[in-house]
Write a protein that holds these residues in place. Structure first.
Motif, PDB file in Angstrom:
ATOM      1  N   LEU A  41       0.784  -1.168   0.084  1.00  0.00           N
ATOM      2  CA  LEU A  41       0.237  -0.003   0.119  1.00  0.00           C
ATOM      3  C   LEU A  41       0.891   1.351  -0.004  1.00  0.00           C
ATOM      4  CD1 LEU A  41      -2.689  -0.859   2.535  1.00  0.00           C
ATOM      5  CD2 LEU A  41      -3.063  -0.466   0.122  1.00  0.00           C
ATOM      6  N   HIS A  42       1.925   1.394   0.699  1.00  0.00           N
ATOM      7  CA  HIS A  42       2.850   2.491   0.854  1.00  0.00           C
ATOM      8  C   HIS A  42       3.530   2.666  -0.477  1.00  0.00           C
ATOM      9  CE1 HIS A  42       1.996   2.448   5.122  1.00  0.00           C
ATOM     10  NE2 HIS A  42       2.415   3.604   5.175  1.00  0.00           N
ATOM     11  N   GLN A  43       3.518   2.074  -1.379  1.00  0.00           N
ATOM     12  CA  GLN A  43       4.073   2.096  -2.852  1.00  0.00           C
ATOM     13  C   GLN A  43       3.488   3.277  -3.681  1.00  0.00           C
ATOM     14  OE1 GLN A  43       4.486  -1.772  -4.579  1.00  0.00           O
ATOM     15  NE2 GLN A  43       6.165  -2.449  -2.952  1.00  0.00           N
ATOM     16  N   SER A  44       2.389   3.612  -3.114  1.00  0.00           N
ATOM     17  CA  SER A  44       1.483   4.618  -3.716  1.00  0.00           C
ATOM     18  C   SER A  44       0.501   5.327  -2.763  1.00  0.00           C
ATOM     19  CB  SER A  44       0.497   3.922  -4.786  1.00  0.00           C
ATOM     20  OG  SER A  44      -0.332   3.116  -4.409  1.00  0.00           O
ATOM     21  N   THR A  45      -0.326   6.021  -3.302  1.00  0.00           N
ATOM     22  CA  THR A  45      -0.998   7.003  -2.293  1.00  0.00           C
ATOM     23  C   THR A  45      -2.264   5.936  -2.109  1.00  0.00           C
ATOM     24  OG1 THR A  45      -0.504   8.841  -3.253  1.00  0.00           O
ATOM     25  CG2 THR A  45      -2.479   9.116  -1.901  1.00  0.00           C
ATOM     26  N   PHE A  46      -2.664   6.087  -0.717  1.00  0.00           N
ATOM     27  CA  PHE A  46      -3.709   5.093  -0.245  1.00  0.00           C
ATOM     28  C   PHE A  46      -4.525   5.736   0.799  1.00  0.00           C
ATOM     29  CE2 PHE A  46      -0.609   3.756   2.423  1.00  0.00           C
ATOM     30  CZ  PHE A  46      -1.256   3.308   3.399  1.00  0.00           C
ATOM     31  N   LEU A  47      -5.754   5.707   1.162  1.00  0.00           N
ATOM     32  CA  LEU A  47      -6.596   6.063   2.349  1.00  0.00           C
ATOM     33  C   LEU A  47      -6.479   5.221   3.531  1.00  0.00           C
ATOM     34  CD1 LEU A  47      -9.772   7.655   0.419  1.00  0.00           C
ATOM     35  CD2 LEU A  47      -8.040   8.794   1.140  1.00  0.00           C
ATOM     36  N   LEU A  48      -6.349   5.545   4.552  1.00  0.00           N
ATOM     37  CA  LEU A  48      -6.269   5.180   5.789  1.00  0.00           C
ATOM     38  C   LEU A  48      -7.313   5.601   6.691  1.00  0.00           C
ATOM     39  CD1 LEU A  48      -4.518   2.718   7.174  1.00  0.00           C
ATOM     40  CD2 LEU A  48      -3.179   4.815   8.350  1.00  0.00           C
ATOM     41  N   PRO A  49      -8.540   4.844   6.642  1.00  0.00           N
ATOM     42  CA  PRO A  49      -9.583   5.606   7.755  1.00  0.00           C
ATOM     43  C   PRO A  49      -9.107   5.238   9.236  1.00  0.00           C
ATOM     44  CG  PRO A  49      -9.984   3.317   6.968  1.00  0.00           C
ATOM     45  CD  PRO A  49      -8.841   3.561   6.334  1.00  0.00           C
ATOM     46  N   ASN A  50      -9.463   6.217  10.121  1.00  0.00           N
ATOM     47  CA  ASN A  50      -9.070   6.243  11.512  1.00  0.00           C
ATOM     48  C   ASN A  50     -10.395   5.661  12.316  1.00  0.00           C
ATOM     49  OD1 ASN A  50      -6.407   7.332  12.542  1.00  0.00           O
ATOM     50  ND2 ASN A  50      -7.333   8.544  10.679  1.00  0.00           N
ATOM     51  N   VAL A  51     -10.197   4.679  12.998  1.00  0.00           N
ATOM     52  CA  VAL A  51     -11.076   4.007  13.645  1.00  0.00           C
ATOM     53  C   VAL A  51     -10.956   4.249  15.060  1.00  0.00           C
ATOM     54  CG1 VAL A  51     -11.544   2.522  11.897  1.00  0.00           C
ATOM     55  CG2 VAL A  51     -10.244   1.725  13.810  1.00  0.00           C
ATOM     56  N   TRP A  52     -12.162   3.841  15.833  1.00  0.00           N
ATOM     57  CA  TRP A  52     -11.896   3.955  17.304  1.00  0.00           C
ATOM     58  C   TRP A  52     -12.558   2.611  18.233  1.00  0.00           C
ATOM     59  CZ3 TRP A  52     -14.908   6.435  13.887  1.00  0.00           C
ATOM     60  CH2 TRP A  52     -16.313   6.169  14.081  1.00  0.00           C
ATOM     61  N   ASP A  53     -13.112   1.872  17.544  1.00  0.00           N
ATOM     62  CA  ASP A  53     -13.559   0.472  18.112  1.00  0.00           C
ATOM     63  C   ASP A  53     -13.549  -0.467  17.421  1.00  0.00           C
ATOM     64  OD1 ASP A  53     -16.161   1.259  16.782  1.00  0.00           O
ATOM     65  OD2 ASP A  53     -17.155   1.522  18.698  1.00  0.00           O
ATOM     66  N   ALA A  54     -14.134  -1.853  17.699  1.00  0.00           N
ATOM     67  CA  ALA A  54     -14.068  -2.785  16.611  1.00  0.00           C
ATOM     68  C   ALA A  54     -15.193  -2.685  15.633  1.00  0.00           C
ATOM     69  CB  ALA A  54     -14.401  -4.224  17.310  1.00  0.00           C
ATOM     70  N   ALA A  55     -16.121  -1.965  16.065  1.00  0.00           N
ATOM     71  CA  ALA A  55     -17.550  -1.894  14.955  1.00  0.00           C
ATOM     72  C   ALA A  55     -17.167  -0.837  14.000  1.00  0.00           C
ATOM     73  CB  ALA A  55     -18.619  -1.396  15.804  1.00  0.00           C
ATOM     74  N   SER A  56     -16.379   0.310  14.216  1.00  0.00           N
ATOM     75  CA  SER A  56     -16.119   1.151  13.363  1.00  0.00           C
ATOM     76  C   SER A  56     -14.913   0.542  12.238  1.00  0.00           C
ATOM     77  CB  SER A  56     -15.645   2.369  13.923  1.00  0.00           C
ATOM     78  OG  SER A  56     -14.438   2.213  14.854  1.00  0.00           O
ATOM     79  N   ALA A  57     -14.197  -0.570  12.981  1.00  0.00           N
ATOM     80  CA  ALA A  57     -13.093  -0.954  12.141  1.00  0.00           C
ATOM     81  C   ALA A  57     -13.932  -2.138  11.073  1.00  0.00           C
ATOM     82  CB  ALA A  57     -12.284  -1.876  12.710  1.00  0.00           C
ATOM     83  N   VAL A  58     -14.773  -2.771  11.555  1.00  0.00           N
ATOM     84  CA  VAL A  58     -15.703  -3.797  10.533  1.00  0.00           C
ATOM     85  C   VAL A  58     -16.285  -2.985   9.677  1.00  0.00           C
ATOM     86  CG1 VAL A  58     -17.612  -5.255  10.527  1.00  0.00           C
ATOM     87  CG2 VAL A  58     -15.789  -5.534  12.467  1.00  0.00           C
ATOM     88  N   LEU A  59     -17.043  -1.801   9.883  1.00  0.00           N
ATOM     89  CA  LEU A  59     -17.469  -0.967   8.874  1.00  0.00           C
ATOM     90  C   LEU A  59     -16.633  -0.407   7.777  1.00  0.00           C
ATOM     91  CD1 LEU A  59     -19.871   1.010  11.152  1.00  0.00           C
ATOM     92  CD2 LEU A  59     -20.413  -0.672   9.542  1.00  0.00           C
ATOM     93  N   CYS A  60     -15.213   0.070   8.297  1.00  0.00           N
ATOM     94  CA  CYS A  60     -14.381   0.557   7.190  1.00  0.00           C
ATOM     95  C   CYS A  60     -13.746  -0.746   6.446  1.00  0.00           C
ATOM     96  CB  CYS A  60     -13.287   1.132   8.100  1.00  0.00           C
ATOM     97  SG  CYS A  60     -13.617   2.696   8.789  1.00  0.00           S
ATOM     98  N   LYS A  61     -13.474  -1.881   7.023  1.00  0.00           N
ATOM     99  CA  LYS A  61     -13.120  -3.168   6.220  1.00  0.00           C
ATOM    100  C   LYS A  61     -14.330  -3.547   5.062  1.00  0.00           C
ATOM    101  CE  LYS A  61     -10.737  -6.552   4.871  1.00  0.00           C
ATOM    102  NZ  LYS A  61      -9.839  -6.072   3.852  1.00  0.00           N
ATOM    103  N   GLU A  62     -15.512  -3.512   5.826  1.00  0.00           N
ATOM    104  CA  GLU A  62     -16.786  -3.775   4.757  1.00  0.00           C
ATOM    105  C   GLU A  62     -16.844  -2.677   3.598  1.00  0.00           C
ATOM    106  OE1 GLU A  62     -19.322  -6.250   4.710  1.00  0.00           O
ATOM    107  OE2 GLU A  62     -17.671  -7.138   5.489  1.00  0.00           O
ATOM    108  N   ALA A  63     -16.347  -1.321   3.898  1.00  0.00           N
ATOM    109  CA  ALA A  63     -16.361  -0.467   2.979  1.00  0.00           C
ATOM    110  C   ALA A  63     -15.677  -0.523   1.695  1.00  0.00           C
ATOM    111  CB  ALA A  63     -16.516   0.976   3.522  1.00  0.00           C
ATOM    112  N   GLY A  64     -14.501  -1.657   2.036  1.00  0.00           N
ATOM    113  CA  GLY A  64     -13.584  -1.806   0.980  1.00  0.00           C
ATOM    114  C   GLY A  64     -12.044  -1.356   1.378  1.00  0.00           C
TER     115      GLY A  64
END
Length: 120
Positions: A41-64
């Motif tokens: 991922l660091h070989q180009s530009t990428f978006l890294l969402p910031n999460v605060w708990d397990a549920a927000s992490a799952v939502l970000c992963k599900e979002a792609g």
């Protein structure tokens, strides 16, 4: 495609349940695999969402998203603390462990000022 179609409350709970209850046998992603993904991922530009708990992490992963970041302020606020190393290190680490456990993506953890007494 909508993240959660009609009846999303039930679908959201089912997705969360699926992630929180999967076993390592069904999820063969290793730490080495995650490191490899993060390096690529660091070989180009990428978006890294910031999460605060397990549920927000799952939502970000599900979002792609291919990788997840934690927000020290977000974690602190979600557990009732102000930002700035007011959350005990053990609680911060516990929350990050929950996040790592529910996603098969690499997680970059923001842990305040690393709890160094020089920053207190």
């Amino acid at each position: 495609m909508a993240l959660f179609p009609a009846g999303s409350g039930i679908h959201a709970l089912a997705c969360r349940h699926q992630y929180l209850n999967r076993s390592k046998e069904r999820n063969p992603v290793t730490q080495a695999d995650k490191i490899d993904v993060f390096r690529k991922l660091h070989q180009s530009t990428f978006l890294l969402p910031n999460v605060w708990d397990a549920a927000s992490a799952v939502l970000c992963k599900e979002a792609g998203f291919s990788a997840i970041g934690t927000s020290s302020a977000g974690v602190a606020f979600s557990l009732g603390y102000r930002d700035g190393q007011r959350i005990p290190a053990a609680e911060m680490i516990r929350q990050i462990r929950h996040i790592v456990r529910v996603v098969d993506a690499p997680v970059s953890a923001d842990v305040e000022a690393c709890y160094d007494d020089a920053f207190v």
